[in-house]
Design an enzyme around this catalytic site. Sequence first.
Site, PDB file in Angstrom:
ATOM      1  N   CYS A  29     114.290  80.253  71.141  1.00 27.80           N
ATOM      2  CA  CYS A  29     115.673  79.950  70.712  1.00 27.80           C
ATOM      3  C   CYS A  29     115.600  78.695  70.167  1.00 27.80           C
ATOM      4  O   CYS A  29     116.370  78.434  69.085  1.00 27.80           O
ATOM      5  CB  CYS A  29     116.604  80.105  71.633  1.00 27.80           C
ATOM      6  SG  CYS A  29     116.753  81.852  72.465  1.00 27.80           S
ATOM      7  N   CYS A  61     115.993  78.834  76.596  1.00 30.39           N
ATOM      8  CA  CYS A  61     115.076  79.682  75.878  1.00 30.39           C
ATOM      9  C   CYS A  61     114.236  78.903  74.790  1.00 30.39           C
ATOM     10  O   CYS A  61     114.832  78.324  73.941  1.00 30.39           O
ATOM     11  CB  CYS A  61     115.814  80.750  75.156  1.00 30.39           C
ATOM     12  SG  CYS A  61     114.856  81.725  74.145  1.00 30.39           S
TER      13      CYS A  61
END
Length: 105
Positions: A34, A31
């Site tokens: 993230c 991600c």
Amino acid sequence: MSLLHINDNNYAQLVENSNQPILLDFWADWCMPCKMLLPILEELSQEEGMITIGKVNVDESPKLAEAYNVQTIPLLALVKDGTVLDSSVGVKSPAAIKAMIDAAL
């Protein structure tokens, strides 16, 4: 304080048994948002008086991801006494994260 790595096995000890609130960051290696959030959380974790921040890898801890109904990451969940006080999806500024914590506490 460094970031805590929370998983299905240590969740009860580190979160449920904590007498202080904890900010959980649900994330995954793949991600990109993230990864953008990580330095912000690392910086916040070093500030004096900041609450504990725990990182939960959704791929490695599917039970926790399911328990928190994680559908989009990164997801920040502010937890106290087993109750989610507030949550937020996506990358947030340090000021926005601090405001979320202050408003919930």
